[in-house]
Design an enzyme around this catalytic site. Structure first.
Site, PDB file in Angstrom:
ATOM      1  N   TYR B  53     -28.983  13.089  39.689  1.00  0.00           N
ATOM      2  CA  TYR B  53     -30.338  12.591  39.450  1.00  0.00           C
ATOM      3  C   TYR B  53     -31.224  13.786  39.099  1.00  0.00           C
ATOM      4  O   TYR B  53     -30.982  14.903  39.553  1.00  0.00           O
ATOM      5  CB  TYR B  53     -30.883  11.860  40.683  1.00  0.00           C
ATOM      6  N   GLU B  54     -32.261  13.530  38.308  1.00  0.00           N
ATOM      7  CA  GLU B  54     -33.020  14.660  37.759  1.00  0.00           C
ATOM      8  C   GLU B  54     -33.818  15.423  38.816  1.00  0.00           C
ATOM      9  O   GLU B  54     -34.357  16.479  38.541  1.00  0.00           O
ATOM     10  CB  GLU B  54     -33.924  14.204  36.619  1.00  0.00           C
ATOM     11  N   SER B  55     -33.882  14.897  40.039  1.00  0.00           N
ATOM     12  CA  SER B  55     -34.528  15.622  41.124  1.00  0.00           C
ATOM     13  C   SER B  55     -33.722  16.843  41.557  1.00  0.00           C
ATOM     14  O   SER B  55     -34.141  17.576  42.444  1.00  0.00           O
ATOM     15  CB  SER B  55     -34.722  14.696  42.314  1.00  0.00           C
TER      16      SER B  55
END
Lengths: 281, 261
Positions: B53-55
């Site tokens: 996930y881009e986090s």
């Protein structure tokens, strides 16, 4: 050298009308308490930078503090749109809002370039993307070695950065763990940095040597605000209050409901309420 | 118990999307429908898949679907969590992602996506959230899967804004821009599976889900639909697939008080 201050002092000393300011936190460690203090102090004409403007930017914009917003994803994560920001863009309420829109990759690179003291960030991005036709801050450079065309955007150099973090020690070193987002980069890119923390501890003895730590001399001001990220979260302290994000969708849908909510929960409130908001989460 | 006779179109979409992922994939996951599909893949035939996930969470294995891309559980269950600049520089731009999984507000026949505005950019009718990570996911991942429910206002002749580039005007448009990744190779809707024509790159229906007619596919799509010479029928969900999806959604609902996609 980091000073330990109250939140009202820290905001008064570091945030001026007309400043470019970044309140950062990638879903995690969002400095809600600090943004509420800025609203109470009624700063004007701010340029707001943030990758993911969510509830706090909706609040700052809806209360008329912002002149411009620089961003890459303006949504209420997992819920929907940002209704106050939309109202400002679509209807100029409560005032017109200038926008400078990027992709996440560009924003992350721009913070890193700011932290690295570079004038611009260079990366492989925006290929075929419409943003480069509407945002004059997106340009390109040619690699002098390979001839590859790469995207370039100006570095972020905010006047002041606000972040929330888990801990500070007595010297003022700041510890961040979990999803670290761009917390380190925004502090190092900014001229001044205010960090709200869950707690102040004596020292960081016995912790893992590779934890993300900002040395005290990179931070301007430290404020202890337990719960200060709510309804965002602080890894190891309290979880994300997802119901508050869902609730915001209703509060922000109507100008009058929004204005009343802001008076009750922000203007007539203090940073002390945050500790109670995270109890029982 | 799992009832195989009342599968919803959304469940069929999620399961068909999950099947497209393999155990060896390194997948950059968008929130919403892509997140459900990726986790169903992980819980069924692809336990070894790496979900990112881009986090900054790499190799995450959440027990419930996250409400946001930065929920704490993504980090707690991840192999490692890196900063967001590192995520976009070393992992995405560095070419380490095999599949980018995106949703879309508006999509055209060449897999170009709009999640930015409806109407004019400067004076939008509706200001949507914007691209987030998508502009670079669309060009840096080795291939891109898109998933969305069919509707004429979503699948349109011409998108209002090019948030992320698919095959552009079709043909070799990606190559002409110097983009060496494959781009959109699969579109999974609630009615059908679509793949780009090898030459024109126009999305073409290659499989329809059980009970779906060509008429239904056409009336929910804003462009004139092309069907492959041979259109398969998508196999219905297996008991294992449907159970995995429904249990995941029940856990998610209990955790968030809201139904996941």
């Amino acid at each position: 050298m980091a000073r330990f201050q109250s939140l009202s002092e820290a905001v008064a000393d570091n945030l001026n009308d007309g400043d470019t300011v970044a309140f950062e936190g990638f879903t995690h460690l969002i400095p809600h308490a600090a943004a509420h203090e800025a609203i109470r102090q009624g700063r004007k004409d701010l340029t707001l930078i943030r990758m993911t403007p969510d509830i706090i930017y909706d609040q700052l914009i809806g209360m008329g503090l912002a002149r411009k917003v620089v961003f890459s994803y303006a949504g209420n994560p997992g819920v929907g749109l940002l209704r106050r920001m939309r109202d400002a863009i679509e209807n100029n309420w409560p005032r017109a809002l200038e926008t400078e829109e990027h992709s996440h990759a560009a924003m992350a690179n721009a913070y890193e370039a700011g932290a690295a003291g570079l004038p611009c960030a260079i990366f492989r991005g925006y290929r075929g993307a419409g943003l480069k036709d509407v945002n004059p801050a997106i340009k390109s450079v040619t690699c002098p070695f390979t001839g590859e065309e790469l995207a370039a955007v100006p570095a972020h150099r905010p006047d002041v950065a606000f972040i929330h973090a888990q801990k500070a020690n007595r010297r003022g070193d700041v510890l961040i763990e979990g999803i670290v987002g761009v917390q380190k980069e925004v502090v190092l890119a900014a001229k001044r940095a205010v960090v709200t923390v869950e707690e102040i501890v004596d020292d960081f003895e016995g912790l893992h040597p590779n934890l993300c730590v900002l040395p005290h001399w990179t931070v301007t001001s430290i404020v202890e605000v337990p719960g200060g990220a709510h309804p965002s979260y602080a890894h190891g302290y309290y979880p994300r209050d997802n119901s508050a994000y869902l609730e915001w969708d209703k509060i922000s849908a109507d100008r009058d409901v929004f204005t009343r909510w802001m008076k009750e929960n922000v203007l007539d409130s203090t940073p002390d309420v945050f500790a109670a908001r995270v109890k029982g989460l | 118990m799992t009832d195989l006779s009342n599968v919803t179109p959304t469940e069929m979409m999620t399961i068909a999307a999950a099947r497209a992922l393999s155990n060896d994939d390194v997948c950059f996951v968008g929130i919403g429908a892509p997140s459900a599909a990726c986790n169903v893949a992980r819980l069924t035939h692809a336990p070894g898949i790496t979900l990112i996930y881009e986090s900054g969470t790499i190799g995450t294995a959440p027990d419930v679907l996250p409400l946001s891309i930065g929920d704490g559980e993504l980090c707690e269950t991840a192999v490692t969590t890196v900063s967001v600049p590192e995520m976009f520089r070393y992992w995405l731009q560095g070419g380490r992602i095999s599949v980018g999984f995106l949703g879309a507000a508006q999509l055209d026949r060449f897999g170009n996506i709009n999640t930015t505005v409806i109407g004019d950019y400067r004076h939008p009718k509706v200001r949507l959230p914007g691209g987030g990570g998508a502009p670079e996911i669309a060009t840096s991942c080795r291939q891109v899967f898109i998933t969305m429910k069919q509707a004429t206002r979503g699948m349109v002749e011409k998108i209002d804004f090019y948030t992320s580039f698919g095959h552009g005007e079709g043909g070799d448009h990606r190559k002409r821009l110097g983009i060496d990744t494959e781009g959109p190779t699969l579109l999974i809707t609630d009615l059908a599976l679509w793949k780009p024509d090898p030459d024109t790159k126009e999305f073409t229906v290659v499989s329809m889900h059980p009970g779906v007619t060509r008429e239904r596919v056409q009336e929910t799509c804003g462009w004139k639909v092309r069907f492959a010479e041979r259109v398969e029928e998508t196999p219905p969900p297996s008991k294992q697939e449907l159970t995995a999806l429904r249990e995941l959604q029940a856990r998610t609902e209990r955790a968030h008080g809201k139904k996941g996609n």
